[in-house]
Motif scaffolding. Structure first.
Motif, PDB file in Angstrom:
ATOM      1  N   ASP A  30       0.837  -1.203   0.000  1.00 51.23           N
ATOM      2  CA  ASP A  30       0.000   0.000   0.000  1.00 51.23           C
ATOM      3  C   ASP A  30       0.871   1.253   0.000  1.00 51.23           C
ATOM      4  N   LEU A  31       1.992   1.188   0.716  1.00 53.77           N
ATOM      5  CA  LEU A  31       2.864   2.357   0.863  1.00 53.77           C
ATOM      6  C   LEU A  31       4.323   1.927   0.869  1.00 53.77           C
ATOM      7  N   ALA A  32       5.160   2.674   0.185  1.00 52.08           N
ATOM      8  CA  ALA A  32       6.608   2.476   0.247  1.00 52.08           C
ATOM      9  C   ALA A  32       7.250   3.793   0.639  1.00 52.08           C
ATOM     10  N   ILE A  33       8.143   3.740   1.605  1.00 57.87           N
ATOM     11  CA  ILE A  33       8.900   4.917   2.028  1.00 57.87           C
ATOM     12  C   ILE A  33      10.353   4.709   1.629  1.00 57.87           C
ATOM     13  N   VAL A  34      10.902   5.639   0.876  1.00 58.99           N
ATOM     14  CA  VAL A  34      12.284   5.564   0.413  1.00 58.99           C
ATOM     15  C   VAL A  34      13.112   6.597   1.164  1.00 58.99           C
ATOM     16  N   ALA A  35      14.081   6.127   1.929  1.00 59.29           N
ATOM     17  CA  ALA A  35      15.052   7.023   2.568  1.00 59.29           C
ATOM     18  C   ALA A  35      16.202   7.205   1.588  1.00 59.29           C
ATOM     19  N   VAL A  36      16.359   8.409   1.091  1.00 61.78           N
ATOM     20  CA  VAL A  36      17.288   8.666  -0.010  1.00 61.78           C
ATOM     21  C   VAL A  36      18.742   8.476   0.430  1.00 61.78           C
ATOM     22  N   PRO A  37      19.487   7.614  -0.245  1.00 61.51           N
ATOM     23  CA  PRO A  37      20.923   7.496   0.027  1.00 61.51           C
ATOM     24  C   PRO A  37      21.694   8.596  -0.683  1.00 61.51           C
ATOM     25  N   ARG A  38      22.984   8.656  -0.404  1.00 61.76           N
ATOM     26  CA  ARG A  38      23.799   9.729  -0.959  1.00 61.76           C
ATOM     27  C   ARG A  38      24.020   9.590  -2.460  1.00 61.76           C
ATOM     28  N   ALA A  39      24.130   8.354  -2.956  1.00 61.31           N
ATOM     29  CA  ALA A  39      24.416   8.121  -4.373  1.00 61.31           C
ATOM     30  C   ALA A  39      23.132   8.301  -5.196  1.00 61.31           C
ATOM     31  N   LYS A  40      23.179   9.173  -6.185  1.00 57.94           N
ATOM     32  CA  LYS A  40      21.984   9.529  -6.945  1.00 57.94           C
ATOM     33  C   LYS A  40      21.423   8.345  -7.725  1.00 57.94           C
ATOM     34  N   ALA A  41      22.292   7.560  -8.370  1.00 59.93           N
ATOM     35  CA  ALA A  41      21.817   6.413  -9.154  1.00 59.93           C
ATOM     36  C   ALA A  41      21.128   5.393  -8.261  1.00 59.93           C
ATOM     37  N   GLU A  42      21.668   5.170  -7.076  1.00 58.31           N
ATOM     38  CA  GLU A  42      21.045   4.238  -6.135  1.00 58.31           C
ATOM     39  C   GLU A  42      19.696   4.773  -5.672  1.00 58.31           C
ATOM     40  N   ALA A  43      19.615   6.073  -5.391  1.00 58.15           N
ATOM     41  CA  ALA A  43      18.351   6.682  -4.968  1.00 58.15           C
ATOM     42  C   ALA A  43      17.287   6.513  -6.046  1.00 58.15           C
ATOM     43  N   ARG A  44      17.652   6.767  -7.293  1.00 57.65           N
ATOM     44  CA  ARG A  44      16.699   6.621  -8.394  1.00 57.65           C
ATOM     45  C   ARG A  44      16.211   5.183  -8.518  1.00 57.65           C
ATOM     46  N   ALA A  45      17.127   4.228  -8.353  1.00 57.52           N
ATOM     47  CA  ALA A  45      16.751   2.815  -8.469  1.00 57.52           C
ATOM     48  C   ALA A  45      15.757   2.426  -7.373  1.00 57.52           C
ATOM     49  N   LEU A  46      15.966   2.919  -6.169  1.00 62.54           N
ATOM     50  CA  LEU A  46      15.038   2.631  -5.069  1.00 62.54           C
ATOM     51  C   LEU A  46      13.665   3.240  -5.331  1.00 62.54           C
ATOM     52  N   ILE A  47      13.649   4.460  -5.863  1.00 66.95           N
ATOM     53  CA  ILE A  47      12.381   5.128  -6.174  1.00 66.95           C
ATOM     54  C   ILE A  47      11.643   4.378  -7.284  1.00 66.95           C
ATOM     55  N   ALA A  48      12.368   3.945  -8.306  1.00 68.83           N
ATOM     56  CA  ALA A  48      11.747   3.205  -9.404  1.00 68.83           C
ATOM     57  C   ALA A  48      11.127   1.910  -8.906  1.00 68.83           C
ATOM     58  N   ASP A  49      11.822   1.210  -8.019  1.00 68.45           N
ATOM     59  CA  ASP A  49      11.290  -0.042  -7.479  1.00 68.45           C
ATOM     60  C   ASP A  49      10.054   0.224  -6.619  1.00 68.45           C
ATOM     61  N   ALA A  50      10.121   1.275  -5.795  1.00 70.39           N
ATOM     62  CA  ALA A  50       8.981   1.627  -4.952  1.00 70.39           C
ATOM     63  C   ALA A  50       7.766   1.995  -5.792  1.00 70.39           C
ATOM     64  N   LEU A  52       6.896   0.905  -8.645  1.00 65.50           N
ATOM     65  CA  LEU A  52       6.300  -0.299  -9.225  1.00 65.50           C
ATOM     66  C   LEU A  52       5.525  -1.116  -8.196  1.00 65.50           C
ATOM     67  N   ARG A  53       5.990  -1.084  -6.944  1.00 66.39           N
ATOM     68  CA  ARG A  53       5.469  -2.002  -5.926  1.00 66.39           C
ATOM     69  C   ARG A  53       4.376  -1.418  -5.039  1.00 66.39           C
ATOM     70  N   ALA A  54       4.247  -0.110  -4.997  1.00 64.96           N
ATOM     71  CA  ALA A  54       3.364   0.498  -3.996  1.00 64.96           C
ATOM     72  C   ALA A  54       2.344   1.445  -4.616  1.00 64.96           C
ATOM     73  N   ASP A  55       1.158   1.502  -3.997  1.00 59.78           N
ATOM     74  CA  ASP A  55       0.123   2.425  -4.449  1.00 59.78           C
ATOM     75  C   ASP A  55       0.509   3.876  -4.156  1.00 59.78           C
ATOM     76  N   GLN A  56       1.170   4.078  -3.023  1.00 59.64           N
ATOM     77  CA  GLN A  56       1.637   5.412  -2.649  1.00 59.64           C
ATOM     78  C   GLN A  56       3.114   5.326  -2.278  1.00 59.64           C
ATOM     79  N   VAL A  57       3.864   6.367  -2.649  1.00 68.37           N
ATOM     80  CA  VAL A  57       5.302   6.403  -2.386  1.00 68.37           C
ATOM     81  C   VAL A  57       5.627   7.715  -1.672  1.00 68.37           C
ATOM     82  N   ILE A  58       6.432   7.616  -0.636  1.00 68.80           N
ATOM     83  CA  ILE A  58       6.984   8.798   0.031  1.00 68.80           C
ATOM     84  C   ILE A  58       8.492   8.710  -0.067  1.00 68.80           C
TER      85      ILE A  58
END
Length: 292
Positions: A30-50, A52-58
């Protein structure tokens, strides 16, 4: 609730509280919370996965970790709601079928950015050989003792150099980041290597070792934290035989000499190069209370 985390000390802490912890997300939410890491490419990958998997993303992050630029990129793709406080932002948007397209941010998996080595998003020095590890690899003697640990082994650059030396019969690669240990397994196919996804400061080898070789981390946040390297040194002393040896590399300003002198019978600076100092210590004065 599922916690996605690859750093072993944090994994252990969450599991001790009863949470389900995985290194990669599994399922729909229902919800995914992404705590942004320092590396931009890693942050983007986490957001992209979230997305796809969650109705709401923070997406939560600090200005120093690039949250402003991430927000600008997200709002080009999907409608957002933002809460700003102090130096951080929390960005909310809809994921799933009604969300934006983040497919170009997806985790690419194993990377081949360094000739002869595999790395992954989230590892230290993802696209280049670390200069400190390179300096230590060049300074190691041609012959090494038989049983060795590489503490904080990363994706395996230093370990490969150790295994190329004469005399090595057993090498324990100890690394806390799951992505790094996965990459090390790709890079090191030698039967003498044993891999341990563990906190190096708590690692207990199967028996006392002849040597420890390491390029210890010195950051838990953006600020340098000498206590982390000092904990690595203390752990190394506790896993060595009475005649054991330690080789390490550190930034020149880090105050490791007093810790080494308190734990080893001999301490020598064997080289200073490119802003780094290479140190050798031998004959630990006392071992950890709990022997391996």
């Amino acid at each position: 609730m599922q916690i996605v985390q690859g750093f072993k000390p944090d994994v252990d802490a969450f599991k001790a509280q009863g949470y389900e912890v995985v290194t990669e997300a599994d399922g729909q939410f229902d919800l995914a919370i992404v705590a942004v890491p320092r590396a931009k490419a890693e942050a983007r990958a986490l957001i992209a996965d979230a997305a796809l998997r969650a109705d709401q993303v923070i997406v939560d992050g600090q200005k120093t970790d690039g949250i402003d630029s991430i927000w600008k990129d997200i709002k080009k793709r999907v409608e957002t709601q933002v809460v700003s406080k102090a130096h951080g932002k929390a960005i909310r948007f809809s994921g799933g079928a009604s969300g934006g397209d983040f497919s170009d941010w997806a985790n690419p998996g194993p990377l081949h950015l360094i000739e002869g080595f595999t790395t992954r998003l989230g590892v230290f020095s993802v696209d280049r050989i670390d200069k400190a590890s390179e300096a230590l690899a060049e300074a190691l003697p041609a012959k090494l003792p038989p049983r060795i640990a590489d503490l904080g082994a990363g994706w395996g650059y230093l370990s490969r150099a150790i295994l190329a030396r004469e005399g090595v019969k057993e090498l324990h690669l100890v690394e806390a980041e799951a992505a790094a240990i996965a990459s090390a397994k790709d890079n090191i196919t030698d039967d003498r290597a044993q891999f341990h996804w563990e906190d190096a400061t708590k690692f207990k080898p199967p028996h006392l070792l002849d040597a420890v070789i390491m390029n210890p981390p010195f950051h838990t946040t953006r600020a340098a934290d000498p206590a982390l390297g000092q904990a690595f040194i203390a752990a190394a002393a506790g896993m060595l035989t009475p005649q054991g040896q330690l080789w390490l590399v550190a930034n020149r300003q880090l105050p490791y000499e007093a810790t080494l002198a308190s734990l080893f019978g001999t301490v020598d600076e064997i080289a200073v190069t490119g802003g780094f100092k290479l140190l050798h210590a031998a004959k630990p004065l006392r071992r950890a209370a709990t022997k391996p």
